[in-house]
Motif scaffolding. Structure first.
Motif, mmCIF file in Angstrom:
data_model
loop_
_atom_site.group_PDB
_atom_site.id
_atom_site.type_symbol
_atom_site.label_atom_id
_atom_site.label_comp_id
_atom_site.label_asym_id
_atom_site.label_seq_id
_atom_site.Cartn_x
_atom_site.Cartn_y
_atom_site.Cartn_z
ATOM 1 N N THR A 53 0.681 -1.248 0.022
ATOM 2 C CA THR A 53 0.233 0.110 -0.128
ATOM 3 C C THR A 53 0.796 1.177 -0.068
ATOM 4 O OG1 THR A 53 -1.903 -1.094 1.263
ATOM 5 C CG2 THR A 53 -1.919 1.149 1.412
ATOM 6 N N GLU A 54 1.880 1.269 0.887
ATOM 7 C CA GLU A 54 2.763 2.372 1.015
ATOM 8 C C GLU A 54 3.547 2.639 -0.434
ATOM 9 O OE1 GLU A 54 4.899 2.617 4.390
ATOM 10 O OE2 GLU A 54 3.143 2.557 5.886
ATOM 11 N N MET A 55 3.862 1.417 -0.945
ATOM 12 C CA MET A 55 4.721 1.402 -2.197
ATOM 13 C C MET A 55 3.884 2.285 -3.256
ATOM 14 S SD MET A 55 5.799 -1.739 -4.589
ATOM 15 C CE MET A 55 4.308 -2.130 -5.506
ATOM 16 N N ARG A 56 2.752 1.766 -3.457
ATOM 17 C CA ARG A 56 1.900 2.399 -4.292
ATOM 18 C C ARG A 56 1.867 3.928 -4.116
ATOM 19 N NH1 ARG A 56 -0.288 -2.996 -3.699
ATOM 20 N NH2 ARG A 56 -0.350 -4.292 -5.580
ATOM 21 N N GLN A 57 1.570 4.326 -2.891
ATOM 22 C CA GLN A 57 1.276 5.479 -2.786
ATOM 23 C C GLN A 57 2.549 6.332 -2.934
ATOM 24 O OE1 GLN A 57 0.564 5.571 1.611
ATOM 25 N NE2 GLN A 57 -1.874 5.105 1.337
ATOM 26 N N ALA A 58 3.603 5.611 -2.886
ATOM 27 C CA ALA A 58 4.971 6.387 -3.163
ATOM 28 C C ALA A 58 5.288 6.531 -4.453
ATOM 29 C CB ALA A 58 6.362 5.761 -2.349
ATOM 30 N N LEU A 59 4.856 5.560 -5.467
ATOM 31 C CA LEU A 59 4.865 5.582 -6.808
ATOM 32 C C LEU A 59 3.851 6.664 -7.452
ATOM 33 C CD1 LEU A 59 5.032 1.679 -7.431
ATOM 34 C CD2 LEU A 59 6.763 3.527 -7.944
ATOM 35 N N ALA A 60 2.932 6.839 -6.695
ATOM 36 C CA ALA A 60 1.929 7.839 -7.166
ATOM 37 C C ALA A 60 2.350 9.408 -7.029
ATOM 38 C CB ALA A 60 0.709 7.696 -6.443
ATOM 39 N N ARG A 61 3.266 9.609 -5.953
ATOM 40 C CA ARG A 61 3.745 10.690 -5.906
ATOM 41 C C ARG A 61 5.017 11.075 -6.562
ATOM 42 N NH1 ARG A 61 3.119 9.355 -0.584
ATOM 43 N NH2 ARG A 61 5.406 8.703 -0.261
ATOM 44 N N THR A 62 5.909 9.846 -6.872
ATOM 45 C CA THR A 62 7.556 10.148 -7.291
ATOM 46 C C THR A 62 7.526 9.218 -8.441
ATOM 47 O OG1 THR A 62 7.941 11.026 -5.136
ATOM 48 C CG2 THR A 62 10.020 10.212 -6.583
ATOM 49 N N ARG A 63 8.451 9.624 -9.446
ATOM 50 C CA ARG A 63 8.760 8.768 -10.550
ATOM 51 C C ARG A 63 10.234 8.171 -10.009
ATOM 52 N NH1 ARG A 63 9.766 10.174 -16.928
ATOM 53 N NH2 ARG A 63 10.501 8.213 -17.526
ATOM 54 N N PHE A 64 10.531 6.911 -9.427
ATOM 55 C CA PHE A 64 11.515 6.534 -9.181
ATOM 56 C C PHE A 64 12.360 5.840 -10.290
ATOM 57 C CE2 PHE A 64 8.782 6.375 -5.497
ATOM 58 C CZ PHE A 64 9.862 7.149 -4.635
ATOM 59 N N ASP A 65 13.723 5.964 -10.018
ATOM 60 C CA ASP A 65 14.794 5.256 -11.202
ATOM 61 C C ASP A 65 14.981 3.615 -10.708
ATOM 62 O OD1 ASP A 65 15.473 7.532 -12.696
ATOM 63 O OD2 ASP A 65 15.951 8.234 -10.471
ATOM 64 N N ILE A 66 14.592 3.104 -9.438
ATOM 65 C CA ILE A 66 14.931 2.036 -9.341
ATOM 66 C C ILE A 66 14.151 1.561 -7.786
ATOM 67 C CG2 ILE A 66 16.737 2.296 -7.925
ATOM 68 C CD1 ILE A 66 17.934 -0.419 -8.805
ATOM 69 N N ILE A 67 13.616 0.445 -7.769
ATOM 70 C CA ILE A 67 12.794 0.016 -6.827
ATOM 71 C C ILE A 67 13.514 -1.249 -6.078
ATOM 72 C CG2 ILE A 67 10.621 -1.024 -5.811
ATOM 73 C CD1 ILE A 67 9.319 0.303 -8.251
ATOM 74 N N ILE A 68 13.596 -1.226 -4.787
ATOM 75 C CA ILE A 68 14.335 -2.197 -3.982
ATOM 76 C C ILE A 68 13.240 -2.900 -3.145
ATOM 77 C CG2 ILE A 68 16.320 -2.967 -2.274
ATOM 78 C CD1 ILE A 68 17.458 -0.208 -2.842
ATOM 79 N N LEU A 69 13.087 -4.241 -3.370
ATOM 80 C CA LEU A 69 11.951 -4.716 -3.014
ATOM 81 C C LEU A 69 12.163 -6.136 -2.145
ATOM 82 C CD1 LEU A 69 8.609 -5.019 -3.021
ATOM 83 C CD2 LEU A 69 8.944 -6.135 -5.402
ATOM 84 N N ASP A 70 11.983 -5.870 -1.210
ATOM 85 C CA ASP A 70 12.160 -7.198 -0.213
ATOM 86 C C ASP A 70 11.177 -8.184 -0.319
ATOM 87 O OD1 ASP A 70 13.281 -8.687 1.940
ATOM 88 O OD2 ASP A 70 11.788 -7.854 3.518
ATOM 89 N N LEU A 71 11.542 -9.567 -0.446
ATOM 90 C CA LEU A 71 10.725 -10.726 -0.674
ATOM 91 C C LEU A 71 9.608 -10.737 0.364
ATOM 92 C CD1 LEU A 71 10.129 -13.056 -2.627
ATOM 93 C CD2 LEU A 71 11.609 -14.485 -1.305
ATOM 94 N N MET A 72 10.202 -10.770 1.646
ATOM 95 C CA MET A 72 9.293 -11.196 2.773
ATOM 96 C C MET A 72 8.749 -10.072 3.388
ATOM 97 S SD MET A 72 9.477 -14.551 2.932
ATOM 98 C CE MET A 72 8.786 -14.899 4.386
ATOM 99 N N LEU A 73 7.428 -9.466 3.013
ATOM 100 C CA LEU A 73 6.615 -8.412 3.238
ATOM 101 C C LEU A 73 5.224 -8.919 4.092
ATOM 102 C CD1 LEU A 73 7.105 -6.134 0.155
ATOM 103 C CD2 LEU A 73 8.060 -5.750 2.688
ATOM 104 N N PRO A 74 4.668 -8.069 4.953
ATOM 105 C CA PRO A 74 3.343 -8.395 5.407
ATOM 106 C C PRO A 74 2.187 -8.125 4.247
ATOM 107 C CG PRO A 74 3.844 -6.452 6.290
ATOM 108 C CD PRO A 74 5.100 -6.823 5.508
ATOM 109 N N GLY A 75 1.311 -8.924 4.186
ATOM 110 C CA GLY A 75 0.229 -8.902 3.155
ATOM 111 C C GLY A 75 0.836 -9.220 1.786
ATOM 112 N N GLU A 76 0.684 -8.514 0.930
ATOM 113 C CA GLU A 76 1.318 -8.911 -0.298
ATOM 114 C C GLU A 76 3.020 -9.052 -0.359
ATOM 115 O OE1 GLU A 76 -0.940 -6.425 -3.845
ATOM 116 O OE2 GLU A 76 -0.639 -5.179 -2.169
ATOM 117 N N ASP A 77 3.290 -10.255 -0.604
ATOM 118 C CA ASP A 77 4.917 -10.697 -0.822
ATOM 119 C C ASP A 77 5.453 -9.952 -1.761
ATOM 120 O OD1 ASP A 77 4.579 -12.240 -2.875
ATOM 121 O OD2 ASP A 77 4.741 -13.971 -1.561
ATOM 122 N N GLY A 78 6.752 -9.866 -1.907
ATOM 123 C CA GLY A 78 7.572 -9.204 -2.805
ATOM 124 C C GLY A 78 7.402 -9.757 -4.222
#
Length: 254
Positions: A53-78
């Motif tokens: 959820t926070e990832m999608r909110q950040a993507l809506a605000r900012t155009r990122f050059d790279i995303i570092i994504l942890d595999l083990m996340l609560p809810g939707e996993d990596g």
């Protein structure tokens, strides 16, 4: 320290000092902040997200050059988020995985991740991986070794290296991940030459990556699927038993 507040309070004239925008998706808040602070030493502006959820909110605000994504996340996993990100666009993804889970790394690469790092890791190595992925992404956008082509045709297909997509002989658009674009360019630049898995790994991901032969096989399988190549009797990407793969396109041109 609240990272979002600190990032938004930066004066506008300081934004130019950042070499790249990095989104770090990890539910470990202290580690997230440590990494963000460390990235700043290398002119990489980091922003944190604890979940999808926070990832999608950040993507809506900012155009990122790279995303570092942890595999083990609560809810939707990596892996779920990696799949979603690839459907939405081509922003490079670097996955963080557990040391003991090579299968997850392979699946992540198959889903379109550009690189992975196993935890625990040295922060300086993370910076090196980020810089390597960003360089390869620039290569995909046309700043390629001695090459200026961004579009090329082969056997009725058209590869668009800018939009990261293929156009089939019938006009159907087929999206490609960053890794698939890189692999296809390597094949196109070496037609009818046998390329070993090690050569493909080196050309598409760099020598810093552990040599997962299986990850190359999975990427070839996905590329064949998108090219409509029968895996039992492939016409374009042929398996040379014990040696590697051969791209057997008959007509290659602009």
């Amino acid at each position: 320290m609240d990272h979002h507040a600190s990032a938004s309070s930066l004066p506008s004239d300081s934004q130019s000092r950042w070499a790249a925008e990095v989104l770090l998706v990890d539910d470990d808040a202290p580690m997230r902040q440590l990494i963000i602070d460390y990235l700043a030493r290398f002119s990489l502006r980091g922003e944190g997200a604890a979940n999808g959820t926070e990832m999608r909110q950040a993507l809506a605000r900012t155009r990122f050059d790279i995303i570092i994504l942890d595999l083990m996340l609560p809810g939707e996993d990596g892996l779920t988020l990696c799949r979603w990100l690839r459907k939405e666009g081509t922003t490079p993804i670097l996955m963080l995985t557990a040391q003991s889970e090579p299968t997850d790394r392979i699946i992540g690469l198959e889903l379109g991740a550009d690189d992975y790092m196993a935890k625990p890791f040295e922060p300086r190595e993370l910076v090196a991986r980020i810089q390597s992925v960003l360089r390869r992404t620039q290569d995909n956008q046309g700043v390629r070794r001695g090459a200026t082509r961004t579009h090329i045709r082969f056997d009725g297909w058209k590869l668009d290296g800018i939009r990261h997509q293929l156009e089939s002989p019938s006009g159907m658009i087929v999206p490609l991940s960053n890794a698939e674009v890189r692999m296809l360019w390597v094949f196109i630049e070496h037609p009818r030459q046998v390329l070993s898995r090690e050569q493909l790994l080196d050309a598409t991901r760099g020598r810093s990556i552990e040599a997962f032969d299986r990850s190359i096989d999975l990427q070839v399988s996905r590329l064949r699927q998108k090219l409509g190549d029968d895996p039992r009797a492939p016409r374009l990407i042929k398996t040379v038993r014990g040696e590697g793969y051969l791209f057997d396109a008959q007509k290659i041109g602009n």
